[in-house]
Design an enzyme around this catalytic site. Structure first.
Site, PDB file in Angstrom:
ATOM      1  N   GLU A   6       0.825  -1.205   0.000  1.00 50.41           N
ATOM      2  CA  GLU A   6       0.000   0.000   0.000  1.00 50.41           C
ATOM      3  C   GLU A   6       0.864   1.261   0.000  1.00 50.41           C
ATOM      4  O   GLU A   6       0.652   2.175  -0.798  1.00 50.41           O
ATOM      5  CB  GLU A   6      -0.940   0.014   1.206  1.00 50.41           C
ATOM      6  CG  GLU A   6      -1.853   1.236   1.238  1.00 50.41           C
ATOM      7  CD  GLU A   6      -2.938   1.127   2.279  1.00 50.41           C
ATOM      8  OE1 GLU A   6      -3.796   0.223   2.157  1.00 50.41           O
ATOM      9  OE2 GLU A   6      -2.937   1.929   3.239  1.00 50.41           O
ATOM     10  N   GLN A  39       8.859  36.177 -11.474  1.00 46.33           N
ATOM     11  CA  GLN A  39       9.735  35.167 -10.886  1.00 46.33           C
ATOM     12  C   GLN A  39       9.095  34.464  -9.700  1.00 46.33           C
ATOM     13  O   GLN A  39       9.278  33.259  -9.508  1.00 46.33           O
ATOM     14  CB  GLN A  39      11.056  35.811 -10.457  1.00 46.33           C
ATOM     15  CG  GLN A  39      12.117  34.797 -10.021  1.00 46.33           C
ATOM     16  CD  GLN A  39      13.417  35.469  -9.630  1.00 46.33           C
ATOM     17  OE1 GLN A  39      13.513  36.051  -8.557  1.00 46.33           O
ATOM     18  NE2 GLN A  39      14.406  35.417 -10.521  1.00 46.33           N
TER      19      GLN A  39
END
Length: 378
Positions: free
Chosen positions: A241, A278
């Protein structure tokens, strides 16, 4: 080292992604049990409920890495992460366990599991027991060729629609970890009581509930593995899992990243695309870096599992990296979408809610760090 997927792997990944996109194009997250079961049938028709199950039972017989790739494609093309999570939990913590440790009548459940006709729920967690298997209080008392099961599980994914429960109970209280046994319990047995669906913050497409065993008589042929092997069986199920399920979140992050790139290249502020700022471009760059770093760790953990080398620390590092990246990337996506991401409908707020529990289920991040520390020699 070879970081390239084979042509077969690429073809399978693309095929699953295309099939999922077509079948779930108009699917919306729902909590109606009948509608959820219909969605499961669509997932089963693509083969997602039996990826790693034996071919003789209708599965695809895939290894851990290929199973992870299939679940990644599922998570990338389906926005209902609750459904994706439920299918993955059914497959990895339940069906694989029955496949590896079941015998006789228990193995006869596999064909239904692979076909999606039988939905499974992992009944392990109790109010006082999660990752600490030794604290479970549910008991299984043997009498001849049957066990009397008594106890309550506090959180069972898929429970409201489940047909079989893979559960763990104490068969020898004096033996501690070695006194726990595993069982595949058909819902139809007398004494199996499923509570109402639990309200949750996210993963709403995966219904969950409490499950009680009240004088439930379970035939011995539904025991998985030897008596007393339940603790080890649970650890093996968690390896599958933690190693494979989180690949679905790689798919979610891939889809989310594409949405963020599209959003920031389309939206303009102060006379230019916001992707040109940016602060925005660097946020997206960090999202991609987290995704690719987590992907490498998960692929490596699955490859080791496929080689028969269950590396506890590798799996724990992969699980931690994916879950923390999923949460961080979802928070970044929220910032990039702004108020539009906070509103229901855009999908970003739902992604955040679906990612937050990744640091809790299958063992919390804190548990994973303890495992890593232990394997490091501390």
């Amino acid at each position: 080292m070879d970081f390239e997927l084979s042509p077969i792997q690429r073809e399978r990944y693309a095929g699953i992604g295309t099939a999922v996109a077509e079948r779930f194009a108009e699917h919306e997250t729902c909590t109606d049990p009948e509608l959820v079961r219909l969605a499961w049938k669509d997932a089963a028709s693509i083969g997602l409920t039996g990826l790693c199950l034996p071919e003789e039972y209708g599965g695809a017989g895939l290894g851990a890495l290929d199973t992870a790739l299939g679940l990644e494609a599922f998570g990338r093309s389906c926005s209902d992460m609750g459904l994706v999570f439920g299918v993955a939990a059914h497959l990895l913590s339940c069906a694989v366990t029955v496949s590896e440790f079941g015998t006789g009548e228990a193995r006869e459940l596999l064909a239904g599991m692979a076909a999606g006709d039988l939905i499974a729920g992992n009944a392990m967690t109790e109010d006082e027991a999660g990752s600490d298997v030794g604290r479970i209080r549910t008991t299984a008392t043997r009498s001849g060729e049957q066990y009397l099961l008594e106890g309550e599980k506090s959180f069972v994914s898929n429970a409201p629609i489940a047909d079989v429960f893979v559960t763990y109970a104490v068969t020898d209280p004096s033996a501690g970890f070695l006194g726990i046994s595993a069982f595949a319990v058909p819902r139809e047995l007398d004494g199996v009581v499923v509570g109402p669906p639990l309200p949750k913050m996210g993963l709403n497409g995966c219904l969950a509930a409490r499950v009680r065993f009240e004088g439930c008589v379970v035939p011995a042929h539904y025991r998985l593995g030897a008596e007393g092997a339940g603790g080890a069986i649970f650890q093996q199920s968690m390896a599958w899992e933690r190693g494979c399920l989180f690949a679905a979140y790689l798919g979610l992050m891939e889809r989310q990243l594409a949405e963020c790139v599209g959003r920031t290249t389309d939206r303009r502020q102060f006379g230019r695309k916001i992707a040109g700022f940016q602060a925005v471009s660097h946020r997206i760059a960090r999202m991609r870096q987290r995704l690719e770093s987590a992907r490498l760790l998960l692929y490596r953990a699955c490859w080791l599992l496929e080689q028969g080398r269950t590396d506890v620390s590798a799996i724990a590092m992969a699980k931690t990296a994916v879950s923390e990246a999923a949460v961080a990337n979802s928070l970044d996506a929220m910032q990039l979408f702004g108020s539009a991401g906070y509103l229901a409908g855009a999908g970003i707020e739902e992604q955040l809610r679906d990612c937050l529990p990744t640091t809790i289920f299958s063992g919390t991040t804190e548990i994973q760090l303890e495992l890593i520390a232990r394997e490091t020699g501390l």
